[in-house]
Design an enzyme around this catalytic site. Structure first.
Site, PDB file in Angstrom:
ATOM      1  N   LYS A 110      -6.369  -3.653  -7.207  1.00 45.31           N
ATOM      2  CA  LYS A 110      -6.184  -3.488  -8.653  1.00 45.31           C
ATOM      3  C   LYS A 110      -7.383  -2.767  -9.262  1.00 45.31           C
ATOM      4  O   LYS A 110      -8.525  -2.985  -8.854  1.00 45.31           O
ATOM      5  CB  LYS A 110      -5.976  -4.849  -9.320  1.00 45.31           C
ATOM      6  CG  LYS A 110      -4.640  -5.473  -8.946  1.00 45.31           C
ATOM      7  CD  LYS A 110      -4.389  -6.760  -9.686  1.00 45.31           C
ATOM      8  CE  LYS A 110      -4.161  -6.586 -11.157  1.00 45.31           C
ATOM      9  NZ  LYS A 110      -2.910  -5.942 -11.542  1.00 45.31           N
ATOM     10  N   GLU A 136      -8.806  -8.413   2.606  1.00 48.46           N
ATOM     11  CA  GLU A 136     -10.204  -8.096   2.844  1.00 48.46           C
ATOM     12  C   GLU A 136     -10.822  -7.628   1.527  1.00 48.46           C
ATOM     13  O   GLU A 136     -10.280  -6.736   0.880  1.00 48.46           O
ATOM     14  CB  GLU A 136     -10.329  -6.991   3.898  1.00 48.46           C
ATOM     15  CG  GLU A 136      -9.724  -7.359   5.250  1.00 48.46           C
ATOM     16  CD  GLU A 136      -8.243  -7.021   5.393  1.00 48.46           C
ATOM     17  OE1 GLU A 136      -7.739  -6.132   4.672  1.00 48.46           O
ATOM     18  OE2 GLU A 136      -7.584  -7.657   6.240  1.00 48.46           O
ATOM     19  N   GLN A 155      -1.893  -4.576  -5.711  1.00 48.20           N
ATOM     20  CA  GLN A 155      -0.483  -4.257  -5.955  1.00 48.20           C
ATOM     21  C   GLN A 155       0.189  -3.807  -4.660  1.00 48.20           C
ATOM     22  O   GLN A 155      -0.376  -3.009  -3.907  1.00 48.20           O
ATOM     23  CB  GLN A 155      -0.331  -3.161  -7.005  1.00 48.20           C
ATOM     24  CG  GLN A 155       1.139  -2.880  -7.318  1.00 48.20           C
ATOM     25  CD  GLN A 155       1.324  -1.813  -8.370  1.00 48.20           C
ATOM     26  OE1 GLN A 155       0.745  -0.742  -8.283  1.00 48.20           O
ATOM     27  NE2 GLN A 155       2.138  -2.123  -9.355  1.00 48.20           N
TER      28      GLN A 155
END
Length: 191
Positions: A110, A136, A155
């Site tokens: 994001k 990660e 996303q």
């Protein structure tokens, strides 16, 4: 191969349990947003984290990974995990995925985190993969960074293939199939 819309994502999640739990709208007031978007789904990070440490650690070896290389953090009480400067953490999604045989998903961090120097990496969700997603998280800054538990982290974009694959992740008995927590690196070993 076509990018799938909110209509398809909702249908697949409600009828086929592709994403559980599934949020039918974008939630984002006073938090880092999560839920369905026009052409994707914003996943949430859970409250369990593993942060890499050099205290008592060994070499990082993807073929022989040691638990001594990480410390476990439970962020459920305070609501966030602090990733040290220039450090790395693993976490998992709240959502459990069941990928269709004709679909591959790609996950991107994001922008809210990216603009703070927090880079999120997730490998593609292969056809017929099932499980929680191990995330990660890299703190590329010289400052400590907060990662908010139970809020948006990345996303997911879904791409449906022009034809069904011959061999899926499930068919190959992928090593991360059915993972339910943070899963450390592993390799398949012959007997």
């Amino acid at each position: 191969m076509g990018l799938k819309s909110d209509i398809w994502i909702k249908e697949m999640s409600l009828k086929e349990r592709m994403i559980e739990p599934f949020c039918e709208k974008q939630i984002g007031e006073n938090i880092i947003s999560y839920g369905i978007s026009s052409y994707g789904y914003d996943i949430r990070v859970g409250s369990e984290f593993m942060i890499f440490t050099n205290v008592g650690a060994t070499m990082v070896d993807p073929k022989d990974f040691h638990y001594k290389n990480v410390i476990e953090i439970d962020a459920s009480e305070q609501g966030f995990c602090v990733v040290p400067p220039n450090s790395f953490a693993l976490a998992r999604t709240i959502e459990y995925f069941r990928m269709p045989r004709d679909t591959l998903a790609i996950c991107l961090g994001k922008s809210t985190y990216a603009r703070c120097g927090i880079i999120v990496n997730v490998t593609p969700f292969e056809p017929e993969f099932e499980g929680h997603i191990t995330i990660e998280i890299s703190n590329t800054t010289p400052l400590p960074a907060k990662i908010y538990a139970n809020e948006g982290i990345a996303q997911v974009l879904f791409f449906q293939g022009d034809e069904v694959c011959k061999v899926s992740y499930k068919d190959r008995k992928g090593k991360y199939q059915g993972q339910t927590g943070i899963t450390l690196p592993k390799i398949l070993k012959r007997n």
